[in-house]
Design a protein around this motif. Structure first.
Motif, PDB file in Angstrom:
ATOM      1  N   ILE A   1      48.820   8.602  16.897  1.00  0.00           N
ATOM      2  CA  ILE A   1      50.069   9.354  17.031  1.00  0.00           C
ATOM      3  C   ILE A   1      49.890  10.800  16.566  1.00  0.00           C
ATOM      4  N   ASP A   2      49.192  10.991  15.420  1.00  0.00           N
ATOM      5  CA  ASP A   2      48.949  12.352  14.922  1.00  0.00           C
ATOM      6  C   ASP A   2      48.202  13.186  15.959  1.00  0.00           C
ATOM      7  N   THR A   3      47.259  12.554  16.639  1.00  0.00           N
ATOM      8  CA  THR A   3      46.504  13.256  17.681  1.00  0.00           C
ATOM      9  C   THR A   3      47.439  13.767  18.771  1.00  0.00           C
ATOM     10  N   GLN A   4      48.379  12.902  19.188  1.00  0.00           N
ATOM     11  CA  GLN A   4      49.324  13.316  20.236  1.00  0.00           C
ATOM     12  C   GLN A   4      50.302  14.376  19.728  1.00  0.00           C
ATOM     13  N   LEU A   5      50.703  14.262  18.463  1.00  0.00           N
ATOM     14  CA  LEU A   5      51.630  15.248  17.908  1.00  0.00           C
ATOM     15  C   LEU A   5      50.985  16.632  17.829  1.00  0.00           C
ATOM     16  N   ILE A   6      49.684  16.652  17.547  1.00  0.00           N
ATOM     17  CA  ILE A   6      48.961  17.931  17.539  1.00  0.00           C
ATOM     18  C   ILE A   6      48.991  18.545  18.944  1.00  0.00           C
ATOM     19  N   GLU A   7      48.692  17.694  19.956  1.00  0.00           N
ATOM     20  CA  GLU A   7      48.699  18.178  21.334  1.00  0.00           C
ATOM     21  C   GLU A   7      50.109  18.601  21.751  1.00  0.00           C
ATOM     22  N   LEU A   8      51.121  17.842  21.266  1.00  0.00           N
ATOM     23  CA  LEU A   8      52.504  18.179  21.596  1.00  0.00           C
ATOM     24  C   LEU A   8      52.862  19.574  21.074  1.00  0.00           C
ATOM     25  N   ALA A   9      52.438  19.877  19.853  1.00  0.00           N
ATOM     26  CA  ALA A   9      52.701  21.204  19.280  1.00  0.00           C
ATOM     27  C   ALA A   9      51.987  22.289  20.075  1.00  0.00           C
ATOM     28  N   LEU A  10      50.762  22.009  20.526  1.00  0.00           N
ATOM     29  CA  LEU A  10      50.012  22.992  21.312  1.00  0.00           C
ATOM     30  C   LEU A  10      50.697  23.257  22.646  1.00  0.00           C
ATOM     31  N   LYS A  11      51.207  22.168  23.282  1.00  0.00           N
ATOM     32  CA  LYS A  11      51.886  22.356  24.570  1.00  0.00           C
ATOM     33  C   LYS A  11      53.181  23.141  24.404  1.00  0.00           C
ATOM     34  N   GLU A  12      53.757  23.105  23.187  1.00  0.00           N
ATOM     35  CA  GLU A  12      54.960  23.885  22.905  1.00  0.00           C
ATOM     36  C   GLU A  12      54.620  25.291  22.399  1.00  0.00           C
ATOM     37  N   ASP A  13      53.281  25.627  22.404  1.00  0.00           N
ATOM     38  CA  ASP A  13      52.780  26.922  21.924  1.00  0.00           C
ATOM     39  C   ASP A  13      53.140  27.163  20.461  1.00  0.00           C
ATOM     40  N   ASN A  14      53.224  26.080  19.704  1.00  0.00           N
ATOM     41  CA  ASN A  14      53.523  26.183  18.276  1.00  0.00           C
ATOM     42  C   ASN A  14      52.242  25.878  17.506  1.00  0.00           C
ATOM     43  N   VAL A  15      51.360  26.893  17.412  1.00  0.00           N
ATOM     44  CA  VAL A  15      50.051  26.711  16.789  1.00  0.00           C
ATOM     45  C   VAL A  15      50.201  26.410  15.305  1.00  0.00           C
ATOM     46  N   GLN A  16      51.185  27.009  14.660  1.00  0.00           N
ATOM     47  CA  GLN A  16      51.380  26.789  13.228  1.00  0.00           C
ATOM     48  C   GLN A  16      51.730  25.324  12.952  1.00  0.00           C
ATOM     49  N   LEU A  17      52.612  24.731  13.798  1.00  0.00           N
ATOM     50  CA  LEU A  17      52.957  23.315  13.645  1.00  0.00           C
ATOM     51  C   LEU A  17      51.750  22.430  13.915  1.00  0.00           C
ATOM     52  N   ALA A  18      50.948  22.797  14.912  1.00  0.00           N
ATOM     53  CA  ALA A  18      49.736  22.028  15.205  1.00  0.00           C
ATOM     54  C   ALA A  18      48.795  22.054  14.010  1.00  0.00           C
ATOM     55  N   ARG A  19      48.646  23.238  13.360  1.00  0.00           N
ATOM     56  CA  ARG A  19      47.768  23.355  12.185  1.00  0.00           C
ATOM     57  C   ARG A  19      48.295  22.475  11.045  1.00  0.00           C
ATOM     58  N   LYS A  20      49.613  22.497  10.850  1.00  0.00           N
ATOM     59  CA  LYS A  20      50.207  21.698   9.774  1.00  0.00           C
ATOM     60  C   LYS A  20      49.990  20.204  10.011  1.00  0.00           C
ATOM     61  N   ARG A  21      50.192  19.797  11.256  1.00  0.00           N
ATOM     62  CA  ARG A  21      50.003  18.375  11.576  1.00  0.00           C
ATOM     63  C   ARG A  21      48.546  17.967  11.442  1.00  0.00           C
ATOM     64  N   LEU A  22      47.632  18.873  11.782  1.00  0.00           N
ATOM     65  CA  LEU A  22      46.209  18.578  11.638  1.00  0.00           C
ATOM     66  C   LEU A  22      45.849  18.401  10.168  1.00  0.00           C
ATOM     67  N   GLN A  23      46.433  19.220   9.313  1.00  0.00           N
ATOM     68  CA  GLN A  23      46.149  19.130   7.882  1.00  0.00           C
ATOM     69  C   GLN A  23      46.712  17.839   7.285  1.00  0.00           C
ATOM     70  N   ASN A  24      47.873  17.396   7.775  1.00  0.00           N
ATOM     71  CA  ASN A  24      48.526  16.195   7.226  1.00  0.00           C
ATOM     72  C   ASN A  24      48.117  14.903   7.937  1.00  0.00           C
ATOM     73  N   ALA A  25      47.293  15.008   8.960  1.00  0.00           N
ATOM     74  CA  ALA A  25      46.917  13.813   9.738  1.00  0.00           C
ATOM     75  C   ALA A  25      46.112  12.836   8.883  1.00  0.00           C
ATOM     76  N   VAL A  26      46.340  11.547   9.106  1.00  0.00           N
ATOM     77  CA  VAL A  26      45.612  10.510   8.362  1.00  0.00           C
ATOM     78  C   VAL A  26      44.202  10.375   8.928  1.00  0.00           C
ATOM     79  N   THR A  27      43.300   9.865   8.077  1.00  0.00           N
ATOM     80  CA  THR A  27      41.914   9.638   8.509  1.00  0.00           C
ATOM     81  C   THR A  27      41.530   8.208   8.133  1.00  0.00           C
ATOM     82  N   PRO A  28      41.653   7.261   9.052  1.00  0.00           N
ATOM     83  CA  PRO A  28      41.314   5.864   8.727  1.00  0.00           C
ATOM     84  C   PRO A  28      39.807   5.669   8.590  1.00  0.00           C
ATOM     85  N   LYS A  29      39.437   4.514   7.998  1.00  0.00           N
ATOM     86  CA  LYS A  29      38.017   4.220   7.811  1.00  0.00           C
ATOM     87  C   LYS A  29      37.313   4.000   9.141  1.00  0.00           C
ATOM     88  N   TYR A  30      38.016   3.393  10.064  1.00  0.00           N
ATOM     89  CA  TYR A  30      37.400   3.137  11.375  1.00  0.00           C
ATOM     90  C   TYR A  30      38.358   3.585  12.468  1.00  0.00           C
TER      91      TYR A  30
END
Length: 655
Positions: free
Chosen positions: A300-329
């Protein structure tokens, strides 16, 4: 423990338990909540036995379908603890296989596929050593699914094909194989071989109507994914929408419904429909956050990053990238999608170094997929060669044995044919002789019955006639009326002798003539009454010969003649539904078995035998009853009652 049973009781209870568990297992995936409630009621009865812990494993499976993973893990651990304490029990290894399979399923539901491989491999190894081979078919499928989700496509393909090979050797029906077809379709989808993927998905789709709800969910989801990866987004959307509509029928499938929303969000995002994508991603995000399903959150975080990019909201994309979870697998497909979106993100922010890095990472993944495709092809060829060699050896051995059996069968066929012919001839002879004996016996019985009846009639009739003649001679008062009545009696009696039935009018006429002759032996106050219903046609209703004569003669001779006081005799005839009811009653004191004047009983015996003989040829029966009854004046009398059906045959025919 109650699990330690002995003898036939143990076998019967074990069979009952196996049947019960199979029935419940069949309903788990269809209605897990209802099955869980049923198990709770059964677990109160079955305590501290193998069956009790087997039911715990089934309940753990129901908890998985209800997304209650913690409860499922606790139940499986309890069952495993019981196994470790009771390893000496018979068939306990089969129970342990169920536990291992359940643990593998639990790890898979939690997207811990490397962990799932361990119990699945253990379960398959134990089953290969001496377990149920049909169960091994489905264990192989679970192991293949885990290898697929872990990215080991060659091993996944191997186990799917092993499952099909085993199903062939066990001659299982085709509907047992569609999970393997669907799995091979997904393997080829992951390797981007969409032609082979569609081939296997089409094979599986033939059995869609026979799939369980969860099998239908996997099928629709994977077919949607196959179109997504070939970038045919409208077709993918069709399958995901069809899946969403299907899941609405099963409220308990919450996890599956939310995963489908994630897929719908990704498809809408790829189609540029940003509002629809945001709608579905917002609906499912909180669920997976609550469930702590980091694999889904990563997607979902991956799609939310892309969603922000499609809305030309680079700052929101950066924020979501920073807060995105990183699972073990993370599954390779998810990594590939994330890398693609990250490449776009870094291109937009002008960080071409990182953009190039993620582009190279996706190329590496693509190369890895191509390598896996080659490895899978090699594994398929090796497995096919092994199967073909084994089949060839078996075929040669089978042909040799067939030749040996063929010679033996030729002799056996000849012997069997001779035996069959002999048996057929013997049966024909036995049947023919039996039929002939039965026919001869029937003819003899009919002749004897007719002779006996005629003989009895001939004995009774002259007896009465000579009594009357003797009395007339003794009185020396022969009058013309009495002689005419006597002649009439003789003539009627001779006519009746040759008939099994007469009309009710003739029988009453005979009785009236008889009473006229007998009046001299009775007092002047003798009363004879005929009560005949107006709707009874005496000339058409037939009755057995002597039906009224014998009871009337008995009443006068054995009851009324010696009675002091008024002497009465009644005959009542009326219709009742589909019957004629005839009652002969007197006031002579009733039937007295030990009376000196009771007679020989020959007449009633003849009448009874006649009725029994006629009844044997009719579905509806003549019923005769004899009772002592109270009559007018408080006296006791004898009542003889006949109930005669309207439709009744008096012909003595063979049955």
């Amino acid at each position: 423990m109650c699990c330690k049973r002995k003898g036939n009781e143990s076998d019967q209870e074990d069979y009952r338990d196996r049947f019960l568990i199979r029935e419940i297992l069949d309903s788990v995936s269809v209605n897990p909540l209802q099955t869980s409630n049923l198990l709770d009621s059964l677990l109160v009865i079955e305590k501290d036995s193998v069956t009790y812990y087997e039911l715990l494993v089934v309940k753990a499976k129901a908890m998985m379908f209800l997304s209650k993973h913690d409860s499922s893990e606790i139940l499986l651990n309890r069952a495993e603890d019981f196994y470790r304490r009771n390893k000496e029990l018979p068939h306990i290894e089969d129970f342990y296989i169920q536990i291992l399979n359940g643990k593998g399923n639990l790890f898979s539901r939690k997207t811990m596929f490397d962990s799932a491989l361990v119990p699945y491999n253990q379960a398959c190894s134990l089953c290969m050593k001496g377990g149920d081979k049909e169960k091994l078919v489905f264990l192989s499928l679970n192991l293949a699914d885990a290898y697929l989700r872990a990215g080991h496509y060659d091993l996944s393909s191997y186990w799917y094909r092993y499952s099909l090979s085993l199903a062939d050797s066990l001659q299982l029906p085709d509907e047992k194989r569609f999970p393997a077809y669907g799995g091979l379709g997904q393997v080829n989808m992951e390797l981007r071989d969409f032609v082979r993927s569609d081939y296997y998905y089409d094979l599986a789709g033939k059995y869609y109507d026979r799939m369980t709800p969860h099998e239908k969910r996997f099928y629709l989801n994977n077919r949607g994914n196959s179109y997504y990866f070939r970038e045919d987004y409208p077709s993918a959307l069709t399958y995901f929408r069809r899946l969403m509509d299907f899941l609405q029928e099963y409220p308990e499938m919450t996890f599956e419904r939310n995963i489908t929303m994630v897929n719908l969000g990704d498809v809408f995002l790829s189609m540029g429909e940003i509002d629809s994508a945001a709608y579905y991603l917002d609906r499912c995000y909180n669920y997976f956050q609550k469930e702590e399903n980091y694999s889904a959150l990563y997607y979902i975080d991956t799609q939310l990053i892309e969603l922000a990019l499609k809305e030309d909201n680079v700052q929101l994309a950066r924020k979501r990238l920073q807060n995105a979870v990183t699972p073990k697998y993370v599954e390779p497909d998810m990594v590939h999608i994330r890398n693609r979106y990250l490449q776009l993100y870094f291109e937009k922010v002008g960080d071409f170094k990182n953009a190039y890095y993620y582009q190279k990472e996706n190329q590496r993944i693509d190369d890895s997929i191509r390598s896996e495709r080659v490895k899978m092809r090699a594994a398929e060829i090796a497995l096919k060669y092994k199967q073909d060699s084994t089949l060839m050896k078996k075929e040669i051995l089978i042909r040799e044995k067939q030749n040996e059996v063929l010679l033996l069968n030729q002799w056996l066929y000849r012997i069997v044919l001779i035996v069959v012919v002999l048996i057929a001839v013997s049966l024909f002879i036995v049947f023919y002789r039996k039929r002939k004996r039965d026919r001869d016996k029937w003819n003899m019985q009919q002749a004897m019955t007719s002779l006996r009846l005629e003989n009895i009639r001939n004995r009774i009739s002259p007896h009465f006639i000579f009594n009357v003649l003797n009395r007339e001679v003794a009185l020396q008062r022969t009058e013309s009326d009495n002689l005419q009545n006597l002649i009439k009696i003789i003539r009627k009696n001779l006519e009746f002798t040759s008939h099994m039935a007469v009309t009710l009018a003739d029988e009453l006429d005979f009785v009236n003539t008889y009473i006229q002759l007998e009046r001299r032996t009775l007092r002047n106050d003798f009363i004879y009454v005929e009560d005949i219903a107006s709707d009874v046609d005496l000339k058409t209703v037939q009755v057995p010969s002597m039906l009224l004569q014998i009871p009337v003669e008995n009443a006068i001779k054995h009851a009324l003649r010696m009675k002091e006081g008024q002497q009465k005799l009644w005959i009542r005839i009326k219709k009742e539904s589909e019957y004629i009811k005839i009652v002969i009653c007197d006031n002579g004191g009733g039937y007295r078995p030990h009376s000196q004047n009771k007679g020989t009983g020959t007449g009633m015996k003849v009448l009874t035998q006649t009725i029994q003989l006629l009844n044997s040829y009719n579905r509806r029966q003549i019923v005769m009853t004899i009772n002592n009854v109270s009559v007018e004046g408080g006296e006791v009398g004898c009542e003889v009652c006949f109930t005669i059906p309207f439709v009744y045959s008096y012909q003595l025919k063979g049955k």
